[in-house]
Structures are given as C-alpha cells and as structure tokens.
Design an enzyme around this catalytic site. Structure first.
Site, PDB file in Angstrom:
ATOM      1  N   GLY A 233       0.789  -0.951  -0.046  1.00 36.39           N
ATOM      2  CA  GLY A 233       0.063  -0.196   0.372  1.00 36.39           C
ATOM      3  C   GLY A 233       0.799   1.274   0.151  1.00 36.39           C
ATOM      4  O   GLY A 233       0.687   2.541   0.039  1.00 36.39           O
TER       5      GLY A 233
ATOM      6  N   GLU B 207       4.218  -6.461   2.367  1.00 34.53           N
ATOM      7  CA  GLU B 207       3.587  -6.727   0.453  1.00 34.53           C
ATOM      8  C   GLU B 207       3.646  -5.364  -0.180  1.00 34.53           C
ATOM      9  O   GLU B 207       2.687  -5.232  -1.064  1.00 34.53           O
ATOM     10  CB  GLU B 207       2.255  -7.273   0.374  1.00 34.53           C
ATOM     11  CG  GLU B 207       2.564  -8.480   1.795  1.00 34.53           C
ATOM     12  CD  GLU B 207       0.578  -9.243   2.083  1.00 34.53           C
ATOM     13  OE1 GLU B 207      -0.320  -8.568   1.588  1.00 34.53           O
ATOM     14  OE2 GLU B 207       0.683  -9.902   2.942  1.00 34.53           O
ATOM     15  N   PRO B 208       5.034  -5.021  -0.474  1.00 34.91           N
ATOM     16  CA  PRO B 208       4.844  -4.083  -1.385  1.00 34.91           C
ATOM     17  C   PRO B 208       4.764  -4.608  -2.839  1.00 34.91           C
ATOM     18  O   PRO B 208       5.605  -5.194  -3.377  1.00 34.91           O
ATOM     19  CB  PRO B 208       5.873  -3.030  -1.256  1.00 34.91           C
ATOM     20  CG  PRO B 208       6.990  -4.145  -1.185  1.00 34.91           C
ATOM     21  CD  PRO B 208       6.130  -5.222   0.030  1.00 34.91           C
TER      22      PRO B 208
ATOM     23  N   TYR C 262     -10.214   4.381 -13.076  1.00 35.23           N
ATOM     24  CA  TYR C 262      -9.963   4.826 -10.835  1.00 35.23           C
ATOM     25  C   TYR C 262      -9.854   6.027 -11.354  1.00 35.23           C
ATOM     26  O   TYR C 262      -9.156   7.210 -10.491  1.00 35.23           O
ATOM     27  CB  TYR C 262      -8.866   4.575 -10.496  1.00 35.23           C
ATOM     28  CG  TYR C 262      -8.585   3.065 -10.730  1.00 35.23           C
ATOM     29  CD1 TYR C 262      -9.571   2.724  -9.521  1.00 35.23           C
ATOM     30  CD2 TYR C 262      -7.442   2.324 -10.699  1.00 35.23           C
ATOM     31  CE1 TYR C 262      -9.469   0.564  -9.447  1.00 35.23           C
ATOM     32  CE2 TYR C 262      -7.250   0.933 -11.013  1.00 35.23           C
ATOM     33  CZ  TYR C 262      -8.127   0.416 -10.429  1.00 35.23           C
ATOM     34  OH  TYR C 262      -7.582  -1.146 -10.586  1.00 35.23           O
TER      35      TYR C 262
ATOM     36  N   CYS D 100     -13.388   2.271 -28.734  1.00 37.21           N
ATOM     37  CA  CYS D 100     -14.909   3.054 -28.906  1.00 37.21           C
ATOM     38  C   CYS D 100     -15.318   2.875 -28.382  1.00 37.21           C
ATOM     39  O   CYS D 100     -16.492   2.574 -27.689  1.00 37.21           O
ATOM     40  CB  CYS D 100     -15.906   2.050 -29.988  1.00 37.21           C
ATOM     41  SG  CYS D 100     -14.955   1.530 -31.747  1.00 37.21           S
ATOM     42  N   GLU D 101     -14.861   3.243 -27.003  1.00 37.71           N
ATOM     43  CA  GLU D 101     -15.676   4.322 -25.950  1.00 37.71           C
ATOM     44  C   GLU D 101     -14.848   5.577 -25.300  1.00 37.71           C
ATOM     45  O   GLU D 101     -14.277   5.559 -25.686  1.00 37.71           O
ATOM     46  CB  GLU D 101     -15.349   3.233 -24.475  1.00 37.71           C
ATOM     47  CG  GLU D 101     -15.474   1.469 -25.070  1.00 37.71           C
ATOM     48  CD  GLU D 101     -16.452   1.553 -24.178  1.00 37.71           C
ATOM     49  OE1 GLU D 101     -16.386   1.446 -22.616  1.00 37.71           O
ATOM     50  OE2 GLU D 101     -16.417   0.087 -23.581  1.00 37.71           O
TER      51      GLU D 101
ATOM     52  N   TYR E  24      -0.072  -2.905 -12.344  1.00 42.72           N
ATOM     53  CA  TYR E  24      -1.322  -2.387 -12.526  1.00 42.72           C
ATOM     54  C   TYR E  24      -1.371  -1.835 -14.074  1.00 42.72           C
ATOM     55  O   TYR E  24      -2.405  -1.644 -14.200  1.00 42.72           O
ATOM     56  CB  TYR E  24      -2.077  -2.145 -11.096  1.00 42.72           C
ATOM     57  CG  TYR E  24      -1.584  -1.850 -10.315  1.00 42.72           C
ATOM     58  CD1 TYR E  24      -2.029  -3.133  -9.997  1.00 42.72           C
ATOM     59  CD2 TYR E  24      -1.298  -1.380  -8.896  1.00 42.72           C
ATOM     60  CE1 TYR E  24      -1.941  -3.935  -8.191  1.00 42.72           C
ATOM     61  CE2 TYR E  24      -0.811  -2.152  -7.687  1.00 42.72           C
ATOM     62  CZ  TYR E  24      -1.254  -3.277  -7.438  1.00 42.72           C
ATOM     63  OH  TYR E  24      -1.291  -3.893  -6.332  1.00 42.72           O
TER      64      TYR E  24
HETATM   65  N1  LLP Z   1      -0.932  -7.400  -0.294  1.00 45.49           N
HETATM   66  C1  LLP Z   1      -2.697  -7.174  -0.649  1.00 45.49           C
HETATM   67  C2  LLP Z   1      -3.044  -8.020   0.069  1.00 45.49           C
HETATM   68  C3  LLP Z   1      -3.262  -6.757  -1.475  1.00 45.49           C
HETATM   69  O1  LLP Z   1      -4.585  -6.711  -1.966  1.00 45.49           O
HETATM   70  C4  LLP Z   1      -2.860  -5.938  -2.271  1.00 45.49           C
HETATM   71  C5  LLP Z   1      -2.487  -4.958  -3.329  1.00 45.49           C
HETATM   72  C6  LLP Z   1      -1.347  -5.761  -2.234  1.00 45.49           C
HETATM   73  C7  LLP Z   1      -0.443  -6.186  -1.091  1.00 45.49           C
HETATM   74  C8  LLP Z   1       0.217  -4.470  -2.923  1.00 45.49           C
HETATM   75  O2  LLP Z   1      -0.354  -3.349  -2.741  1.00 45.49           O
HETATM   76  P1  LLP Z   1       0.732  -2.152  -3.272  1.00 45.49           P
HETATM   77  O3  LLP Z   1       1.982  -1.914  -2.886  1.00 45.49           O
HETATM   78  O4  LLP Z   1       0.662  -2.621  -5.112  1.00 45.49           O
HETATM   79  O5  LLP Z   1      -0.605  -1.058  -2.920  1.00 45.49           O
HETATM   80  N2  LLP Z   1      -5.291  -2.086  -9.341  1.00 45.49           N
HETATM   81  C9  LLP Z   1      -5.151  -0.876  -8.464  1.00 45.49           C
HETATM   82  C10 LLP Z   1      -4.900  -1.522  -7.180  1.00 45.49           C
HETATM   83  C11 LLP Z   1      -5.023  -2.578  -6.767  1.00 45.49           C
HETATM   84  C12 LLP Z   1      -4.411  -3.147  -5.167  1.00 45.49           C
HETATM   85  C13 LLP Z   1      -5.203  -4.515  -5.069  1.00 45.49           C
HETATM   86  N3  LLP Z   1      -4.525  -5.307  -3.664  1.00 45.49           N
HETATM   87  C14 LLP Z   1      -4.300   0.436  -8.903  1.00 45.49           C
HETATM   88  O6  LLP Z   1      -4.254   0.055 -10.911  1.00 45.49           O
HETATM   89  O7  LLP Z   1      -4.382   1.175  -8.592  1.00 45.49           O
END
Ligand code: LLP
Length: 427
Positions: free
Chosen positions: A238, A272-273, A327, A354-355, A382
């Site tokens: 996150g 968990e980055p 988003y 086409c959107e 992503y």
């Molecule tokens: N751990 C868990 C359980 C998660 O659900 C996620 C992301 C992460 C770690 C990694 O999070 P990060 O460090 O990448 O923020 N598709 C969306 C983001 C969805 C994130 C889902 N979970 C976007 O494009 O912003």
C-alpha cells in the site's frame, strides 16, 4: 523513487526508447531493472533496523523477468492465485518464499500450495480456515496460517483500492480473528505463523498504516496472553508513490515508526509492496497515429464551458492501461525526445477503442505531431497485468532494460494467439 526512468535524451538507462519502439513496435511496456533494484533497496533500508522480509506483491506486475529481479534482490512473494504461484516458481522462487493472500482461494489452489509447501496462507474467513484445515488433513500436511485482520482503519485512498474498512470484503474483525486463532492453535493440521493486514493501496502517509499496526498489536498481546505466540506480523503493502505531484509515502518515517511500535517485540515484520517497487520503473510507449483538432461549435447559441479539446489518437488504449478509465488515475505523459518545436497545446491523449472512456490523459499541455512517440509514466504497476483483449486488440510486448541491454520479456501477442482458444460450431 523518481517519477520516471527516462532521461532528457529519451533513454532508459543506456537504451534509446526510439530504438526500443523501432525494434519491438508499440504499444510497448518498458521496465528499468536498475529502478526496480533501487526501489527494493530503499524499502529494505527503511526497515533495516528491524528483522523484516519483503514479499513483493506479484499482482502489481507479474512478468517473469520482474519476478526474477525481485528474487535476485532477496524478496519473497505475496500471491493471490494458483497462476501467480506457478509464475513465482517459474521465475526461480521457491515455495518457502511464498505467502498466499486473497478472499477466494479455491480447493485446487489450496491443494497446490499445500503440496508445494508454501510459507504461509493469509486466511480471510472462517470458512476458508475450515477448508484449509480439511485439505491439510486430507493431504496429511500441516498448513501454516496467519489470519488477515481487518483493523477498520481508513486508508484515505480511492474507494476501489481501500481494503481495511469494515465495509470492505477483506479479512475478519479482531474479535473473530481471536476465535479463529484459538481454533487453529488447537488443531494439529494447522500451524499458526503470524498475523496479517493490508488496509489499501496508494497510501500517502504513514498514519493509517501505523494506526493499523497498533490495532494489530493489541490482538497480538491478547493472543500471547492466551499462549498463542506469533512469528511474524505482516503489514501488507500500500505504500503510495508519486504519479504527478503528490508526496510519496515517507518510507524512512514509516520504518522508524514501525520500529518504535515493535520495540521489545520479537516478531519479524513482513511487507507486501507492489506498486512502490515497480510503478515508476515502467512506462508505456505509444505512437501517435493521428491528430484531430478540436471541433469548434458552429452553433452560435451553444455554450461550452471549455474550448473543444484537441485529440492525439495513439496506438495504446484502455485495454493496455485501464487505470485512467477505471480509477480516474492520472499518469504523466511526455513526448520522447521530439525533433520538432510544435507549439504547446492542450491535448486529450486517446486510444482507438470505441468508448469515450478510452483515454490515457486529458487536457495535457504538450507539443505533438503525427508519428511522435509518447511515454505514459508510472505504468510499471497495475498496467500490463490489467490489460485485456477488448476490441480484439493483441496485448503489448514488454521489454526490460538493464544498463545497455534490452531484453524482450514478453513478445507481442498476435491475432492468431487471440483466436487460438476459440472454435466455431459445427463442421
Ligand atoms: N497485499 C495485498 C493483500 C493486496 O491486496 C495488495 C494490493 C498488495 C499487497 C499490494 O499493494 P500495493 O503495494 O501495490 O499498493 N489495481 C489497483 C490497485 C489494486 C491493489 C490491490 N491490492 C490500481 O491500479 O491502483
């Protein structure tokens, strides 16, 4: 962590992007190995005062070469599907490197993970715990588990990527977790390893993350008092990055505050980055197919708030990078070392799908001509993983640049690739 790996001459590391586009075509995802390594190093340094392990979140970018880089840099992996599990192994990871998150693990996925012997399941519900217990018993294995706790903390991020509130589907309440721990502790097919939370993505300040940790620690204390020790505390991912001018999460501050909270505690910290490791290591290269000047209204009575936009129609689209459409995400767009000095105008950079939702950026001040090469920034996370074949568009190729080397790490799909899995009826 800088916003883009591109230098003013249009190079990523020692490779020219124009050369990359010529060799492999566009749309093209380009990743910088040095930036991925640097991002992992910075995260590791921020937590250097603590026993910790970084589990790269595979969902952010699951290309095998990216996973290989993470493995080489010492990361484990956070996965959410059997597919991601197989990818990690294919990239050189071991089962012991893997923790398995996600609310909907199927029986097949659980069996695969148990047989291989992964490091931990992050369990998200009582029914999931029961399924894991049954499957472990059936396979005569001991399943290592953590419970994912939903701390009910507002991560102050986009609602679609906020996960730590009561109304989100993720994790269980601290009270429910306590019961599940007692059950798991008493069962010989389950082994309690740790505790887990993840409150959302693209989080800009340490406050909600640290709040969540303190809530988790209250539960850790109650569990310890009940004779259930834990080996690790998983804080999830996150960590927010810079897409435009927002401040990234201050990793040094986050690390220091976690260290303070963990004083006199023995558990290892898991992280968990995803985004913070790969987003700004990647760009999406796209070719300007056409330019369309804005349509000026011929109706003198019509009132428009803003002048009609100019459109740069490019060969990348929402199927390649869906974040702007899904988003309202803002991605930096630059012209890669253009050889002209067209006046700067406001552009809507749009794809061929086409959107009207098919745009990469709106109202961007740019100097653009037909056949220019544009780079969409912060696309390493992503991006490709959320690409689709909408409008029967083959997915982009991916290259990894490492110094002066450029590696094709996923070839461009062909139309034949797309049709391969389908059949017509009869005959
Ligand atoms: N751990 C868990 C359980 C998660 O659900 C996620 C992301 C992460 C770690 C990694 O999070 P990060 O460090 O990448 O923020 N598709 C969306 C983001 C969805 C994130 C889902 N979970 C976007 O494009 O912003």
């Amino acid at each position: 962590m800088s916003l883009t790996p591109i230098d003013p001459a249009g190079r990523v590391e020692d490779v020219s992007l124009h050369e990359a586009a010529e060799r492999y075509g566009t749309p093209l995802y380009v990743y910088s190995a040095a930036t991925v390594r640097q991002n992992i190093k910075e995260m590791s340094q921020a937590f250097a005062g603590l026993s910790h392990k970084i589990h790269y979140s595979v969902k952010a970018n699951s290309n095998l070469a990216i996973l290989q880089l993470c493995k080489e840099a010492g990361c484990g992996f956070d996965i959410v599907s059997g597919g991601e599990l197989v990818r990690v192994l294919r990239a050189g990871g071991t089962p012991q490197d893997i923790i398995f998150s996600g609310v909907g693990k199927t029986t097949e996925e659980i069996d695969l993970a148990l047989k291989l012997g992964i490091a931990c399941f992050n369990v998200e519900s009582d029914q999931e715990l029961h399924r894991i217990k049954q499957r472990a018993q059936m396979l005569d294995k001991v399943a290592p588990v953590s419970i994912r706790v939903n701390p009910d903390v507002d991560a102050q991020t986009h609602p679609y990527i906020s996960t730590g509130l009561r109304e989100n589907k993720f994790g269980v309440s601290p009270e429910a977790a306590e019961k599940l721990y007692a059950e798991a502790h008493a069962n010989k097919f389950l082994q309690v390893m740790g505790i887990d939370c993840h409150i959302g993505s693209q989080i800009g300040t340490a406050d909600p993350l640290v709040d969540a940790l303190y809530r988790i620690l209250e539960l850790v204390d109650r569990l310890e008092a009940a004779g259930i020790p834990l080996e690790h505390i998983d804080l999830g991912g996150g960590m927010g990055i810079t897409y435009s001018d927002e401040e990234p999460l201050d990793l040094g501050e986050y690390g220091a505050r976690v260290q303070q909270a963990m004083a006199a505690r023995s558990q290892q910290i898991f992280l968990e980055p995803g985004r913070s490791i790969v987003a700004n290591a990647g760009i999406l290269l796209t070719h300007v197919e056409y330019i369309k000047p804005g349509i000026n209204s011929v109706d003198p009575g019509a009132s428009h708030d803003a002048p009609a936009p100019n459109f740069a129609v490019v060969d990348a689209a929402m199927n390649d990078l869906i974040r702007p459409a899904l988003y309202q995400a803002w991605h930096n767009i630059t012209n890669v070392a253009p050889e002209h000095d067209e006046p700067i105008k406001m552009w809507n950079v749009v794809g061929p799908v086409c959107e009207s939702g098919d745009f990469l950026g709106k109202q961007r001040p740019l100097s653009i001509k037909q056949d220019d090469l544009l780079a969409v920034g912060s696309a390493g996370a992503y991006g490709m993983v959320q690409a689709s074949n909408y409008n029967s568009r083959p997915r982009a190729a991916e290259v990894l640049i490492d110094g002066s080397q450029m590696y094709l790490v996923r070839r461009r799909e062909s139309i034949e690739d797309l049709l391969q899995l389908e059949a017509i009826v009869g005959n």
